[in-house]
Design a protein around this motif. Structure first.
Motif, mmCIF file in Angstrom:
data_model
loop_
_atom_site.group_PDB
_atom_site.id
_atom_site.type_symbol
_atom_site.label_atom_id
_atom_site.label_comp_id
_atom_site.label_asym_id
_atom_site.label_seq_id
_atom_site.Cartn_x
_atom_site.Cartn_y
_atom_site.Cartn_z
ATOM 1 N N LEU A 93 0.831 -1.199 0.000
ATOM 2 C CA LEU A 93 0.000 0.000 0.000
ATOM 3 C C LEU A 93 0.871 1.257 0.000
ATOM 4 O O LEU A 93 0.628 2.214 -0.745
ATOM 5 N N SER A 94 1.916 1.245 0.823
ATOM 6 C CA SER A 94 2.817 2.404 0.902
ATOM 7 C C SER A 94 3.495 2.664 -0.431
ATOM 8 O O SER A 94 3.510 3.800 -0.938
ATOM 9 N N VAL A 95 4.064 1.617 -1.011
ATOM 10 C CA VAL A 95 4.799 1.774 -2.267
ATOM 11 C C VAL A 95 3.876 2.231 -3.396
ATOM 12 O O VAL A 95 4.250 3.084 -4.210
ATOM 13 N N ARG A 96 2.669 1.702 -3.464
ATOM 14 C CA ARG A 96 1.741 2.109 -4.520
ATOM 15 C C ARG A 96 1.405 3.594 -4.410
ATOM 16 O O ARG A 96 1.308 4.292 -5.429
ATOM 17 N N VAL A 190 2.586 0.875 9.306
ATOM 18 C CA VAL A 190 3.220 0.089 8.238
ATOM 19 C C VAL A 190 4.256 -0.912 8.722
ATOM 20 O O VAL A 190 4.944 -1.533 7.903
ATOM 21 N N GLY A 191 4.408 -1.102 10.037
ATOM 22 C CA GLY A 191 5.311 -2.144 10.525
ATOM 23 C C GLY A 191 6.731 -2.012 9.995
ATOM 24 O O GLY A 191 7.368 -0.965 10.112
ATOM 25 N N GLY A 192 7.230 -3.090 9.360
ATOM 26 C CA GLY A 192 8.619 -3.121 8.898
ATOM 27 C C GLY A 192 8.864 -2.458 7.560
ATOM 28 O O GLY A 192 9.970 -2.573 7.015
ATOM 29 N N THR A 193 7.890 -1.738 7.037
ATOM 30 C CA THR A 193 8.035 -1.111 5.723
ATOM 31 C C THR A 193 9.226 -0.159 5.661
ATOM 32 O O THR A 193 9.976 -0.143 4.682
ATOM 33 N N LEU A 194 9.418 0.632 6.712
ATOM 34 C CA LEU A 194 10.533 1.592 6.679
ATOM 35 C C LEU A 194 11.873 0.880 6.675
ATOM 36 O O LEU A 194 12.824 1.335 6.029
ATOM 37 N N ASP A 195 11.978 -0.250 7.385
ATOM 38 C CA ASP A 195 13.230 -1.017 7.375
ATOM 39 C C ASP A 195 13.535 -1.526 5.971
ATOM 40 O O ASP A 195 14.695 -1.521 5.540
ATOM 41 N N VAL A 196 12.505 -1.971 5.260
ATOM 42 C CA VAL A 196 12.719 -2.455 3.894
ATOM 43 C C VAL A 196 13.123 -1.302 2.984
ATOM 44 O O VAL A 196 14.065 -1.417 2.197
ATOM 45 N N LEU A 197 12.427 -0.174 3.092
ATOM 46 C CA LEU A 197 12.774 0.985 2.272
ATOM 47 C C LEU A 197 14.187 1.469 2.570
ATOM 48 O O LEU A 197 14.910 1.892 1.665
ATOM 49 N N ALA A 198 14.563 1.394 3.847
ATOM 50 C CA ALA A 198 15.887 1.876 4.252
ATOM 51 C C ALA A 198 16.994 0.913 3.866
ATOM 52 O O ALA A 198 18.176 1.277 3.870
ATOM 53 N N GLY A 199 16.638 -0.337 3.549
ATOM 54 C CA GLY A 199 17.648 -1.333 3.214
ATOM 55 C C GLY A 199 18.204 -2.069 4.409
ATOM 56 O O GLY A 199 19.169 -2.829 4.280
ATOM 57 N N THR A 200 17.605 -1.874 5.598
ATOM 58 C CA THR A 200 18.078 -2.572 6.795
ATOM 59 C C THR A 200 17.355 -3.898 6.995
ATOM 60 O O THR A 200 17.676 -4.653 7.914
ATOM 61 N N ALA A 201 16.374 -4.202 6.149
ATOM 62 C CA ALA A 201 15.671 -5.487 6.167
ATOM 63 C C ALA A 201 15.308 -5.834 4.730
ATOM 64 O O ALA A 201 15.127 -4.942 3.889
ATOM 65 N N ASN A 202 15.241 -7.127 4.451
ATOM 66 C CA ASN A 202 14.927 -7.568 3.095
ATOM 67 C C ASN A 202 13.432 -7.770 2.932
ATOM 68 O O ASN A 202 12.740 -8.212 3.851
ATOM 69 N N LEU A 203 12.954 -7.454 1.757
ATOM 70 C CA LEU A 203 11.561 -7.730 1.427
ATOM 71 C C LEU A 203 11.396 -9.232 1.254
ATOM 72 O O LEU A 203 12.269 -9.904 0.700
ATOM 73 N N ALA A 204 10.298 -9.759 1.758
ATOM 74 C CA ALA A 204 10.034 -11.185 1.611
ATOM 75 C C ALA A 204 10.010 -11.545 0.128
ATOM 76 O O ALA A 204 9.592 -10.740 -0.714
#
Length: 243
Positions: A93-96, A190-204
């Motif tokens: 939802l965030s990315v869209r 958005v939970g872990g969305t910011l970590d994924v955007l930041a590159g500190t966590a991988n997208l499933a």
């Protein structure tokens, strides 16, 4: 607005990702746009809310409640005899929204460890051209003083979209508690969305997201999440007992 259902005592809007995006863009574009909160419902939040009256109230006050995980889709089919049109997870939802509006969108990024929100904001600006009007980490007290100061900072930045990543329960509570003060047209937990955007966590991986079982991949790969896995079992039992 999509049809609103009731699942296990909580609201659930029958909407897919694109339908949810259209609703949120409409709220942003409305003359004198009013503040709205969005919750992406998953089994973990349901189990938390069953034991937390305030969180239950927050969910029921939300303007849009989408199905995040496959567990919610399964529960709706089993208890309501309804096939939901789709899911609208927080990350998607965030990315869209970022893709759809690009340079015309004013966004505030809130949450994560120090540095995460800033990195997520920089990457979102680079990828989508959005206007970053502010960012702040999530390590503040929810005591009516520090959290209110953060809310006032968001108000003064005048974003159209607030992405809040404070962890399940806390992020939804913050958005609802200060919705009128902040006046943001769309606030999403958005939970872990910011970590994924930041590159500190991988997208499933794509296959897990397509099947709606991202949580299995996340839990299996992060020992810190293992303690949260039993909530899925509690959710399944709740559904079976309700049936």
């Amino acid at each position: 607005m999509p049809e609103r259902l009731e699942l296990l005592g909580y609201p659930l809007d029958a909407v897919d990702l694109e339908g949810a995006v259209r609703v949120l863009l409409g709220w942003m574009d409305a003359p004198g746009a009013q503040p709205h909160t969005v919750i992406t419902l998953n089994p973990e939040i349901v189990v938390q809310a069953d034991a937390d009256l305030e969180l239950a109230r927050v969910i029921r006050q939300a303007d849009l409640v989408t199905a995040d995980g496959v567990g919610i889709v399964w529960a709706a089919k089993r208890l309501l005899r309804r096939e939901l049109p789709g899911r609208a997870p927080g990350y998607d939802l965030s990315v869209r929204l970022l893709e759809e509006r690009g340079p015309s969108l004013r966004v505030f990024f809130l949450g994560g460890k120090p540095g995460v929100a800033e990195a997520a904001a920089q990457r979102a600006r680079a990828l989508y051209g959005v206007q970053v009007v502010g960012s702040a980490h999530g390590y503040f007290k929810h005591d009516g003083v520090e959290d209110r100061a953060v809310a006032e900072r968001i108000r003064d930045a005048r974003p159209e979209l607030l992405l809040t990543a404070l962890g399940a329960g806390k992020q939804e509570g913050f958005n609802e508690r200060f919705r009128d003060l902040m006046g943001v047209p769309v606030s999403i937990g958005v939970g872990g969305t910011l970590d994924v955007l930041a590159g500190t966590a991988n997208l499933a991986p794509e296959w897990t997201r397509r099947l709606g079982v991202e949580w299995i991949w996340r839990v299996a790969g992060d020992r810190k999440r293992w303690g949260r896995a039993p909530r899925l079992g509690q959710f399944v039992l709740r559904v079976l007992r309700t049936r």
